[in-house]
Design a protein around this motif. Sequence first.
Motif, mmCIF file in Angstrom:
data_model
loop_
_atom_site.group_PDB
_atom_site.id
_atom_site.type_symbol
_atom_site.label_atom_id
_atom_site.label_comp_id
_atom_site.label_asym_id
_atom_site.label_seq_id
_atom_site.Cartn_x
_atom_site.Cartn_y
_atom_site.Cartn_z
ATOM 1 N N THR A 45 0.836 -1.206 0.000
ATOM 2 C CA THR A 45 0.000 0.000 0.000
ATOM 3 C C THR A 45 0.868 1.252 0.000
ATOM 4 O OG1 THR A 45 -1.781 -1.129 1.174
ATOM 5 C CG2 THR A 45 -1.760 1.277 1.264
ATOM 6 N N VAL A 46 1.887 1.260 0.839
ATOM 7 C CA VAL A 46 2.780 2.426 0.912
ATOM 8 C C VAL A 46 3.503 2.627 -0.408
ATOM 9 C CG1 VAL A 46 4.864 3.344 2.000
ATOM 10 C CG2 VAL A 46 3.080 2.308 3.414
ATOM 11 N N LEU A 47 4.077 1.558 -0.946
ATOM 12 C CA LEU A 47 4.833 1.673 -2.196
ATOM 13 C C LEU A 47 3.952 2.151 -3.344
ATOM 14 C CD1 LEU A 47 7.048 -1.536 -1.973
ATOM 15 C CD2 LEU A 47 7.800 0.836 -1.702
ATOM 16 N N LYS A 48 2.705 1.718 -3.360
ATOM 17 C CA LYS A 48 1.797 2.146 -4.421
ATOM 18 C C LYS A 48 1.530 3.646 -4.364
ATOM 19 C CE LYS A 48 -2.694 1.070 -6.490
ATOM 20 N NZ LYS A 48 -3.904 0.206 -6.417
ATOM 21 N N ARG A 49 1.555 4.216 -3.167
ATOM 22 C CA ARG A 49 1.269 5.635 -3.017
ATOM 23 C C ARG A 49 2.490 6.530 -3.220
ATOM 24 N NH1 ARG A 49 -2.829 6.103 2.207
ATOM 25 N NH2 ARG A 49 -4.258 4.410 1.601
ATOM 26 N N LEU A 50 3.656 5.937 -3.416
ATOM 27 C CA LEU A 50 4.866 6.746 -3.653
ATOM 28 C C LEU A 50 4.891 7.185 -5.115
ATOM 29 C CD1 LEU A 50 7.570 4.750 -1.634
ATOM 30 C CD2 LEU A 50 6.216 6.735 -0.899
ATOM 31 N N THR A 51 4.037 8.134 -5.447
ATOM 32 C CA THR A 51 3.877 8.544 -6.844
ATOM 33 C C THR A 51 5.101 9.275 -7.376
ATOM 34 O OG1 THR A 51 2.726 10.538 -6.090
ATOM 35 C CG2 THR A 51 1.368 8.648 -6.685
ATOM 36 N N ARG A 52 5.758 10.032 -6.532
ATOM 37 C CA ARG A 52 6.960 10.731 -6.997
ATOM 38 C C ARG A 52 8.099 9.746 -7.273
ATOM 39 N NH1 ARG A 52 7.005 16.116 -7.198
ATOM 40 N NH2 ARG A 52 5.310 17.224 -6.163
ATOM 41 N N MET A 53 8.233 8.762 -6.429
ATOM 42 C CA MET A 53 9.253 7.743 -6.688
ATOM 43 C C MET A 53 8.933 6.991 -7.971
ATOM 44 S SD MET A 53 12.074 6.283 -5.831
ATOM 45 C CE MET A 53 12.388 6.798 -4.127
ATOM 46 N N ASP A 54 7.657 6.721 -8.200
ATOM 47 C CA ASP A 54 7.232 6.010 -9.397
ATOM 48 C C ASP A 54 7.569 6.812 -10.655
ATOM 49 O OD1 ASP A 54 5.184 3.616 -10.266
ATOM 50 O OD2 ASP A 54 4.961 5.363 -11.562
ATOM 51 N N THR A 55 7.242 8.099 -10.640
ATOM 52 C CA THR A 55 7.492 8.913 -11.840
ATOM 53 C C THR A 55 8.981 9.171 -12.018
ATOM 54 O OG1 THR A 55 6.795 10.901 -13.047
ATOM 55 C CG2 THR A 55 7.227 11.169 -10.729
ATOM 56 N N PHE A 56 9.741 9.219 -10.913
ATOM 57 C CA PHE A 56 11.197 9.349 -11.003
ATOM 58 C C PHE A 56 11.779 8.141 -11.740
ATOM 59 C CE2 PHE A 56 15.586 9.221 -9.691
ATOM 60 C CZ PHE A 56 15.963 10.542 -9.482
ATOM 61 N N ILE A 57 11.289 6.954 -11.395
ATOM 62 C CA ILE A 57 11.775 5.722 -12.028
ATOM 63 C C ILE A 57 11.362 5.663 -13.489
ATOM 64 C CG2 ILE A 57 11.476 3.206 -12.039
ATOM 65 C CD1 ILE A 57 11.309 3.405 -8.943
ATOM 66 N N ARG A 58 10.119 6.029 -13.774
ATOM 67 C CA ARG A 58 9.666 6.015 -15.167
ATOM 68 C C ARG A 58 10.487 6.985 -16.019
ATOM 69 N NH1 ARG A 58 4.204 5.428 -18.310
ATOM 70 N NH2 ARG A 58 4.542 6.845 -20.040
ATOM 71 N N GLU A 59 10.743 8.161 -15.489
ATOM 72 C CA GLU A 59 11.524 9.143 -16.236
ATOM 73 C C GLU A 59 12.963 8.664 -16.433
ATOM 74 O OE1 GLU A 59 12.393 13.094 -17.987
ATOM 75 O OE2 GLU A 59 10.894 11.501 -18.042
ATOM 76 N N MET A 60 13.507 7.994 -15.433
ATOM 77 C CA MET A 60 14.849 7.422 -15.572
ATOM 78 C C MET A 60 14.884 6.415 -16.723
ATOM 79 S SD MET A 60 16.919 4.901 -12.940
ATOM 80 C CE MET A 60 15.918 3.473 -13.398
ATOM 81 N N MET A 61 13.893 5.558 -16.792
ATOM 82 C CA MET A 61 13.855 4.537 -17.835
ATOM 83 C C MET A 61 13.633 5.160 -19.208
ATOM 84 S SD MET A 61 11.703 1.599 -15.782
ATOM 85 C CE MET A 61 12.039 0.289 -16.942
ATOM 86 N N ARG A 62 12.835 6.221 -19.263
ATOM 87 C CA ARG A 62 12.610 6.925 -20.531
ATOM 88 C C ARG A 62 13.885 7.609 -21.007
ATOM 89 N NH1 ARG A 62 12.348 11.773 -22.722
ATOM 90 N NH2 ARG A 62 13.011 12.745 -20.779
ATOM 91 N N PHE A 63 14.541 8.318 -20.091
ATOM 92 C CA PHE A 63 15.705 9.126 -20.435
ATOM 93 C C PHE A 63 16.901 8.252 -20.819
ATOM 94 C CE2 PHE A 63 19.483 11.630 -19.313
ATOM 95 C CZ PHE A 63 19.215 12.829 -19.968
ATOM 96 N N ARG A 64 17.071 7.141 -20.113
ATOM 97 C CA ARG A 64 18.252 6.304 -20.292
ATOM 98 C C ARG A 64 18.140 5.338 -21.457
ATOM 99 N NH1 ARG A 64 19.880 1.065 -16.755
ATOM 100 N NH2 ARG A 64 22.075 0.895 -17.349
ATOM 101 N N CYS A 65 16.952 5.011 -21.876
ATOM 102 C CA CYS A 65 16.698 3.887 -22.775
ATOM 103 C C CYS A 65 17.595 3.897 -24.014
ATOM 104 C CB CYS A 65 15.231 3.905 -23.203
ATOM 105 S SG CYS A 65 14.656 2.303 -23.752
ATOM 106 N N GLU A 66 18.129 2.733 -24.355
ATOM 107 C CA GLU A 66 18.950 2.576 -25.553
ATOM 108 C C GLU A 66 18.170 3.071 -26.765
ATOM 109 O OE1 GLU A 66 22.324 1.490 -27.709
ATOM 110 O OE2 GLU A 66 22.052 1.445 -25.536
ATOM 111 N N ARG A 67 18.820 3.834 -27.632
ATOM 112 C CA ARG A 67 18.131 4.481 -28.749
ATOM 113 C C ARG A 67 17.628 3.489 -29.800
ATOM 114 N NH1 ARG A 67 18.143 7.818 -24.831
ATOM 115 N NH2 ARG A 67 18.870 9.940 -25.231
#
Length: 549
Positions: free
Chosen positions: A392-414
């Motif tokens: 429940t706690v991890l699901k509500r960590l929306t900023r951590m979630d979007t931080f991870i998503r942005e990391m994966m978007r930014f880093r992704c092999e071209r």
Amino acid sequence: MLGLISTTPGPDSANILQAALPIGLGLASTAYLAMRMMRRNETLGEKSIPCAAIRTGDATHDAEYREDPDRFLSTCQKRYGPVFNCSILNQRLTVVSGPMVREVFMSQHFSFMDAIDDITGLRAFTTSVIKSNQHPDSRVVHEIVRDLVTPNLPLFTPLIVERVRSTLESRLGVCDHKLVENPQPIFADMIAGAMATVFMGSEIAQNRTVLDSFIYCTYDFGRAIGPEAREWTWGRLYSRIKYGMWNPLQKHVQVLVQAATPVVLERRRQAAEASEQGLAYKAPLDILQMLLDNFDQYGLVDLEDICGHLLLLVLASVHTSSDASTCLNYYLAAFPEHMEMLYQEQTEVLNQVAKEREQQRQKELQLGTVRSVRDFEGTELDPRNDRELSATVLKRLTRMDTFIREMMRFRCERLSLEHKARQDVVLSNGMVIPKGSKAIINMASVHQNAEVQGEDPTEFQPWRFIGKAKTATKVSSEFLPFGIGRHSCPGRFLAIQELKTVGALMVSQYSKIQFQDPSKKMQALLSAVGAPMPTGLVFTSRVTRVASD
């Protein structure tokens, strides 16, 4: 041809005309057939795929791509359109970009696994460790994750959190400006321990040999499908011969079998004893037990076969998750201004969940369901667990979630995720990718596209997805690391849960994560999956030791 013949026949004009007529008729027939074919193709909407020009002095596009992937792909896309051929990664590949990407993922006539096997001989490497489900299109591992792992993730979460926390304490602990030149083994140990607990159970997860197998089998796997295998023309044939006879995964399967055998026998003894006493046996919570209970559903034949399938789960999860966990800490180091915000979010969520749990306890007391607070001990509402990192706690960590998503978007092999065509595939723009050809996804055309990602897509903006219902596990044509459609990665929920656990524990226990060499920042942030980081990290705890050891 006829225009070259004299209008005034001479002695040899008849012979010349006789020779010229078949040639002229042949050319006319060829032209007629070509026109028919062109008209047929136009009717079907088929078009030829343009080939990107190779830079003067180069033999392939590799050097130009490596120098600046974004510029190379952007230039090609503007010049040739969303679909073009290029010679890269020791192959002739069809690059598919932008809106056409979805068609590759969604078509049943493209296969990601066929492409990887074609390059590396992967199937010889993986199928040799299992006795059943060896068909190329088997989805048993996919089904195991879908049926057993994902639905039980809330139950697995406390086990994952505890294992990651204990590993963090033992491997890094409380420190003040501690330099770790290579932090990757620390995070690999965290993920391996968590996965061993989920897949094999807490008893087996204590076995150091098993943990080492979880880690090192991925290295063996990486050598089989890594850059060397891709760059060598005969890599696939070599892999099939070598790994069909001397597969290094075999020793890891035997490690799991040897560790699991006494545990399974003890579980059976306990189950038989409970049955004799007329009691229900409380089965351990792990995938090993679930496969033992449902072996016939997945066509598994014995314990060795089960351990082989578990090893495939390890290969699909430990390496990528440990790599992403390591990279996450480099992003936290690169953007220290966001560490405190992530910590504050976690504190607020924990406070809110603790408040809700106390309200629920008071409600239970008022209803008379329990007589006193002590009755909550050992239950889901145990006060001792109020501030734990629950699902429940991890699901509500929306900023951590979007931080991870942005990391994966930014880093992704071209350029990534090759797919092999099992038959001729006509795309919606009329271009045909022939049977046997491989399409590769232009990830930059999606992940670095302002129309799709919003303004400044070439910048890392950790809160880019706040309030947009775009979680890190949500697959779509705008976010491609986990694929799209029927073949999207089923383990993404587990992977993101692990990443959020690692991230939450790091920001709660460490006030600073810094680069050993700040000049290597961008090199680290854009590192390829599995590549060594160019610099170490320096860690500082939020609470330092009160007394020296």
